[in-house]
Design a protein around this motif. Structure first.
Motif, PDB file in Angstrom:
ATOM      1  N   ALA A  63      -1.561  -4.494   6.936  1.00  0.00           N
ATOM      2  CA  ALA A  63      -0.304  -3.979   6.382  1.00  0.00           C
ATOM      3  C   ALA A  63       0.464  -5.085   5.638  1.00  0.00           C
ATOM      4  N   GLU A  64      -0.070  -6.306   5.680  1.00  0.00           N
ATOM      5  CA  GLU A  64       0.662  -7.470   5.177  1.00  0.00           C
ATOM      6  C   GLU A  64       1.042  -7.363   3.698  1.00  0.00           C
ATOM      7  N   GLY A  65       0.095  -6.862   2.882  1.00  0.00           N
ATOM      8  CA  GLY A  65       0.341  -6.755   1.445  1.00  0.00           C
ATOM      9  C   GLY A  65       1.597  -5.938   1.181  1.00  0.00           C
ATOM     10  N   LEU A  66       1.681  -4.765   1.813  1.00  0.00           N
ATOM     11  CA  LEU A  66       2.847  -3.891   1.605  1.00  0.00           C
ATOM     12  C   LEU A  66       4.105  -4.539   2.154  1.00  0.00           C
ATOM     13  N   LEU A  67       3.979  -5.126   3.350  1.00  0.00           N
ATOM     14  CA  LEU A  67       5.164  -5.729   3.981  1.00  0.00           C
ATOM     15  C   LEU A  67       5.712  -6.862   3.101  1.00  0.00           C
ATOM     16  N   ASN A  68       4.809  -7.681   2.517  1.00  0.00           N
ATOM     17  CA  ASN A  68       5.272  -8.776   1.653  1.00  0.00           C
ATOM     18  C   ASN A  68       5.973  -8.256   0.410  1.00  0.00           C
ATOM     19  N   GLN A  69       5.400  -7.180  -0.169  1.00  0.00           N
ATOM     20  CA  GLN A  69       6.048  -6.582  -1.356  1.00  0.00           C
ATOM     21  C   GLN A  69       7.463  -6.144  -1.002  1.00  0.00           C
ATOM     22  N   ILE A  70       7.607  -5.508   0.163  1.00  0.00           N
ATOM     23  CA  ILE A  70       8.906  -4.954   0.549  1.00  0.00           C
ATOM     24  C   ILE A  70       9.904  -6.084   0.821  1.00  0.00           C
ATOM     25  N   LYS A  71       9.405  -7.161   1.437  1.00  0.00           N
ATOM     26  CA  LYS A  71      10.295  -8.298   1.741  1.00  0.00           C
ATOM     27  C   LYS A  71      10.914  -8.887   0.472  1.00  0.00           C
ATOM     28  N   GLN A  72      10.144  -8.853  -0.642  1.00  0.00           N
ATOM     29  CA  GLN A  72      10.638  -9.440  -1.919  1.00  0.00           C
ATOM     30  C   GLN A  72      11.713  -8.558  -2.569  1.00  0.00           C
ATOM     31  N   MET A  73      11.887  -7.328  -2.106  1.00  0.00           N
ATOM     32  CA  MET A  73      12.751  -6.375  -2.822  1.00  0.00           C
ATOM     33  C   MET A  73      14.224  -6.553  -2.482  1.00  0.00           C
ATOM     34  N   SER A  74      15.066  -5.990  -3.364  1.00  0.00           N
ATOM     35  CA  SER A  74      16.501  -5.965  -3.062  1.00  0.00           C
ATOM     36  C   SER A  74      16.719  -4.959  -1.941  1.00  0.00           C
ATOM     37  N   SER A  75      17.898  -5.005  -1.347  1.00  0.00           N
ATOM     38  CA  SER A  75      18.137  -4.108  -0.222  1.00  0.00           C
ATOM     39  C   SER A  75      18.131  -2.625  -0.652  1.00  0.00           C
ATOM     40  N   GLU A  76      18.593  -2.337  -1.903  1.00  0.00           N
ATOM     41  CA  GLU A  76      18.538  -0.943  -2.401  1.00  0.00           C
ATOM     42  C   GLU A  76      17.079  -0.495  -2.550  1.00  0.00           C
ATOM     43  N   GLU A  77      16.250  -1.405  -3.075  1.00  0.00           N
ATOM     44  CA  GLU A  77      14.834  -1.047  -3.263  1.00  0.00           C
ATOM     45  C   GLU A  77      14.145  -0.829  -1.914  1.00  0.00           C
ATOM     46  N   GLN A  78      14.517  -1.632  -0.932  1.00  0.00           N
ATOM     47  CA  GLN A  78      13.911  -1.473   0.399  1.00  0.00           C
ATOM     48  C   GLN A  78      14.271  -0.107   0.977  1.00  0.00           C
ATOM     49  N   THR A  79      15.534   0.265   0.815  1.00  0.00           N
ATOM     50  CA  THR A  79      15.960   1.582   1.309  1.00  0.00           C
ATOM     51  C   THR A  79      15.179   2.681   0.596  1.00  0.00           C
ATOM     52  N   LYS A  80      14.974   2.511  -0.719  1.00  0.00           N
ATOM     53  CA  LYS A  80      14.249   3.529  -1.484  1.00  0.00           C
ATOM     54  C   LYS A  80      12.806   3.665  -0.967  1.00  0.00           C
ATOM     55  N   VAL A  81      12.168   2.522  -0.665  1.00  0.00           N
ATOM     56  CA  VAL A  81      10.786   2.577  -0.151  1.00  0.00           C
ATOM     57  C   VAL A  81      10.746   3.406   1.132  1.00  0.00           C
ATOM     58  N   MET A  82      11.722   3.166   2.018  1.00  0.00           N
ATOM     59  CA  MET A  82      11.714   3.889   3.299  1.00  0.00           C
ATOM     60  C   MET A  82      11.974   5.380   3.076  1.00  0.00           C
ATOM     61  N   ARG A  83      12.886   5.681   2.117  1.00  0.00           N
ATOM     62  CA  ARG A  83      13.140   7.100   1.800  1.00  0.00           C
ATOM     63  C   ARG A  83      11.882   7.744   1.225  1.00  0.00           C
ATOM     64  N   ASP A  84      11.188   7.008   0.345  1.00  0.00           N
ATOM     65  CA  ASP A  84       9.962   7.556  -0.269  1.00  0.00           C
ATOM     66  C   ASP A  84       8.902   7.836   0.792  1.00  0.00           C
ATOM     67  N   LEU A  85       8.805   6.931   1.758  1.00  0.00           N
ATOM     68  CA  LEU A  85       7.807   7.134   2.819  1.00  0.00           C
ATOM     69  C   LEU A  85       8.155   8.378   3.632  1.00  0.00           C
ATOM     70  N   ALA A  86       9.436   8.485   4.003  1.00  0.00           N
ATOM     71  CA  ALA A  86       9.850   9.620   4.841  1.00  0.00           C
ATOM     72  C   ALA A  86       9.729  10.941   4.092  1.00  0.00           C
ATOM     73  N   SER A  87       9.949  10.904   2.755  1.00  0.00           N
ATOM     74  CA  SER A  87       9.875  12.174   2.002  1.00  0.00           C
ATOM     75  C   SER A  87       8.477  12.400   1.439  1.00  0.00           C
ATOM     76  N   ARG A  88       7.537  11.533   1.785  1.00  0.00           N
ATOM     77  CA  ARG A  88       6.125  11.643   1.369  1.00  0.00           C
ATOM     78  C   ARG A  88       5.988  11.661  -0.152  1.00  0.00           C
ATOM     79  N   ALA A  89       6.850  10.891  -0.829  1.00  0.00           N
ATOM     80  CA  ALA A  89       6.834  10.863  -2.295  1.00  0.00           C
ATOM     81  C   ALA A  89       5.539  10.242  -2.804  1.00  0.00           C
ATOM     82  N   ASP A  90       5.210  10.562  -4.067  1.00  0.00           N
ATOM     83  CA  ASP A  90       4.006   9.977  -4.658  1.00  0.00           C
ATOM     84  C   ASP A  90       4.385   8.687  -5.390  1.00  0.00           C
ATOM     85  N   THR A  91       4.380   7.581  -4.675  1.00  0.00           N
ATOM     86  CA  THR A  91       4.650   6.258  -5.267  1.00  0.00           C
ATOM     87  C   THR A  91       3.487   5.354  -4.830  1.00  0.00           C
ATOM     88  N   PRO A  92       3.283   4.224  -5.521  1.00  0.00           N
ATOM     89  CA  PRO A  92       2.153   3.354  -5.118  1.00  0.00           C
ATOM     90  C   PRO A  92       2.245   2.934  -3.645  1.00  0.00           C
TER      91      PRO A  92
END
Ligand code: EQ3
Length: 322
Positions: A64-93
């Motif tokens: 899971a490290e690759g994804l976790l590292n990408q998320i760590k580099q993000m701004s706090s708004e982007e991090q929140t968006k990633v979590m929302r995308d995961l919970a809503s099962r959005a189609d994002t990379p």
């Protein structure tokens, strides 16, 4: 009469009582995305006061490290968006990459995000979030469940997150990562005794599963045999069952207690066994009350086994058909 999976699914069905687990997940599903993330945060941190999961091993976190590292580099708004995308099962990379993770890697990913949230490295629940009445309601419903049921709700909500990759063609699959082993922290339970049960295939199954010897367990099934995990459809055929076991059945401690066995006119046997299972995530601190319903063919092979979560500890004694 030939055994069919459809008829096998109905054995001992009159001892089944509705589980509060799907009902709680149905309430969760009605929450909006921010409420879902907040619910999981409160449920997980509240539960953590009495039981905490074991840290996943380095090998699993590496997946899971690759994804976790990408998320760590993000701004706090982007991090929140990633979590929302995961919970809503959005189609994002990221949501697609998560969708391809195995169950235990999904859990490890969120375990690590949770740790990073506690340390303030990843943004916690959305800024300015106020717990809604809906979240309170689902939390109250969750508190009424026993710990084994609570961790099942958490597990199943986490597993359902991310983009649903099941409809994507094989060409889109990333190279399958080898599933890392769970280190057993408790001694292997080797001698199996179950009150009322002497069936060799069943005793052999439990013994093999408790030693993570999936080849031995699979050899006990008919080639067209099936295994039905809790709240899921049957997994059919030795190869598919073996893949499932390697991904999801490692490190489990199975402690069957009692059972009944009924021989049918064609020589097949129907068995219901109840007992407790521990997951390596929570070790001996959480026991899940479950039942196994086995259909053994006249040659002594497992044609079908269903694993069900019991609605309450009283169900451990509910073995009669009447
Ligand atoms: C970070 C945080 C907290 C907040 C954020 O907003 C959102 C999320 C998702 C967060 C993180 C949540 C986390 C880290 C949740 C972790 C949950 C975990 C580790 C749950 C683990 C549960 C494991 C269970 C329920 C295992 C059950 C296994 C069973 C019943 C096995 C049964 C089997 C038997 C007995 C057989 O004979 C055959 C195989 C089979 C596996 C079916």
């Amino acid at each position: 009469m030939a055994l069919t999976i459809q008829s096998a699914q109905t054995i001992f069905s009159n001892t089944q009582v509705p589980s509060p687990i799907p009902a709680t997940i149905a309430l969760f599903d009605q929450l909006n995305v921010d409420d879902q993330l907040a619910y999981l945060w409160y449920a997980y941190t509240e539960m953590g006061k009495t039981i905490t999961p074991a840290a996943p091993g380095a090998a699993r976190l590496q997946l899971a490290e690759g994804l976790l590292n990408q998320i760590k580099q993000m701004s706090s708004e982007e991090q929140t968006k990633v979590m929302r995308d995961l919970a809503s099962r959005a189609d994002t990379p990221i949501s697609r990459a998560y969708g391809f993770f195995s169950v235990n890697t999904k859990l490890a990913f969120w375990y690590e995000l949770g740790e990073l949230m506690k340390q303030g490295i990843i943004t916690p629940i959305p800024v300015g979030y106020q717990m809604s009445p809906g979240v309170k309601f689902v939390l109250e419903a969750t508190q009424k469940l026993d710990p084994g049921q609570q961790i099942t709700v958490l597990r199943n909500t986490v597993v359902d997150m991310g983009f649903d990759t099941s409809d994507l063609g094989p060409s889109s699959y990333p190279k399958a990562a080898t599933e890392p082993a769970f280190q057993r922290t408790t001694p292997v339970i080797s001698s199996v005794k179950i009150d009322g049960i002497t069936e060799p295939a069943v005793l052999g199954y439990i013994e093999a599963m408790n030693a993570d010897n999936f080849d031995a367990a699979i050899a006990l099934f008919t080639t067209d045999g099936a295994l039905q995990p809790p709240f899921q459809k049957p997994i059919v055929g030795r190869e598919a069952i073996a893949k499932y076991m390697r991904e999801e059945a490692q490190g489990l401690n199975m402690m069957p207690q009692q059972g009944i066995c009924e021989v049918q006119p064609d020589g097949s046997k129907q068995l219901k066994i109840t007992g407790v299972v521990q997951t390596p995530w929570f070790g001996v601190t959480v026991g899940m009350n479950i039942s196994w319903r086995f259909l053994i063919n006249p040659e002594g092979k497992i044609f079908f086994v269903a694993i069900d979560m019991l609605a309450s500890p009283q169900e451990l004694m509910n073995l009669r058909r009447v």
